[in-house]
Design a protein around this motif. Sequence first.
Motif, short mmCIF file in Angstrom:
data_model
loop_
_atom_site.label_atom_id
_atom_site.label_comp_id
_atom_site.label_asym_id
_atom_site.label_seq_id
_atom_site.Cartn_x
_atom_site.Cartn_y
_atom_site.Cartn_z
N HIS A 155 0.83 -1.21 0.00
CA HIS A 155 0.00 0.00 0.00
C HIS A 155 0.87 1.27 0.00
O HIS A 155 0.55 2.25 -0.68
CB HIS A 155 -0.96 0.01 1.19
CG HIS A 155 -1.98 -1.07 1.13
ND1 HIS A 155 -2.83 -1.24 0.06
CD2 HIS A 155 -2.30 -2.04 2.01
CE1 HIS A 155 -3.63 -2.28 0.28
NE2 HIS A 155 -3.31 -2.78 1.46
N PHE A 156 1.97 1.22 0.74
CA PHE A 156 2.91 2.34 0.74
C PHE A 156 3.49 2.52 -0.67
O PHE A 156 3.59 3.64 -1.17
CB PHE A 156 4.03 2.09 1.77
CG PHE A 156 5.01 3.20 1.86
CD1 PHE A 156 4.73 4.34 2.60
CD2 PHE A 156 6.24 3.11 1.22
CE1 PHE A 156 5.65 5.37 2.68
CE2 PHE A 156 7.16 4.14 1.30
CZ PHE A 156 6.87 5.28 2.04
N ALA A 157 3.83 1.41 -1.32
CA ALA A 157 4.35 1.48 -2.69
C ALA A 157 3.31 2.06 -3.64
O ALA A 157 3.66 2.80 -4.57
CB ALA A 157 4.77 0.08 -3.16
N ASP A 158 2.04 1.72 -3.42
CA ASP A 158 0.98 2.31 -4.25
C ASP A 158 1.00 3.83 -4.15
O ASP A 158 0.77 4.53 -5.14
CB ASP A 158 -0.39 1.78 -3.84
CG ASP A 158 -0.63 0.32 -4.18
OD1 ASP A 158 0.10 -0.22 -5.05
OD2 ASP A 158 -1.53 -0.29 -3.58
N GLU A 159 1.26 4.36 -2.95
CA GLU A 159 1.36 5.81 -2.76
C GLU A 159 2.55 6.38 -3.54
O GLU A 159 2.46 7.45 -4.15
CB GLU A 159 1.50 6.16 -1.28
CG GLU A 159 0.31 5.87 -0.44
CD GLU A 159 -0.86 6.82 -0.68
OE1 GLU A 159 -0.66 7.91 -1.26
OE2 GLU A 159 -1.98 6.46 -0.29
N VAL A 160 3.66 5.66 -3.50
CA VAL A 160 4.85 6.10 -4.23
C VAL A 160 4.58 6.11 -5.74
O VAL A 160 4.86 7.09 -6.43
CB VAL A 160 6.07 5.21 -3.90
CG1 VAL A 160 7.27 5.55 -4.78
CG2 VAL A 160 6.44 5.33 -2.42
#
Length: 133
Positions: free
Chosen positions: A67-72
């Motif tokens: 999910h953090f990668a999705d933000e990136v």
Amino acid sequence: MTTATVHPSRNTDYGFFGTLTTCPERDRRTGEVWILASRLIAQAVNASSEEEMIGIRDFLDSRSGRHFADEVVGALQCGAPDCEAAIAAAIAKWQDWRISRATERNDGIPADLPYLTGWVQHFAVTASMDEQH
């Protein structure tokens, strides 16, 4: 930035690593993005110990890391000039959020902590407990 050891991903097909691998907007190899993200997160959450760095690895390898990668990736797609800026934007967003009472009940992370800090600490504690058994 931290000088603590950045641990390599143990989940290169999924989590943060897998998500960034499929991102055509990234400006460097996934392994380099992993190291950059680990160091920027460590700086943001004031992590310097081995346990905290393992917590960062485990966070990035987790569903939360995806999910953090999705933000990136979203930041890159919306015009962030490079991976460093996109990761910094994601960190700022996650640090602005707070751990909820429901997350405190379900996962044991103290409510009102910055979201990213709380999850990194959660994974650091979990890894520490796993090593003791």
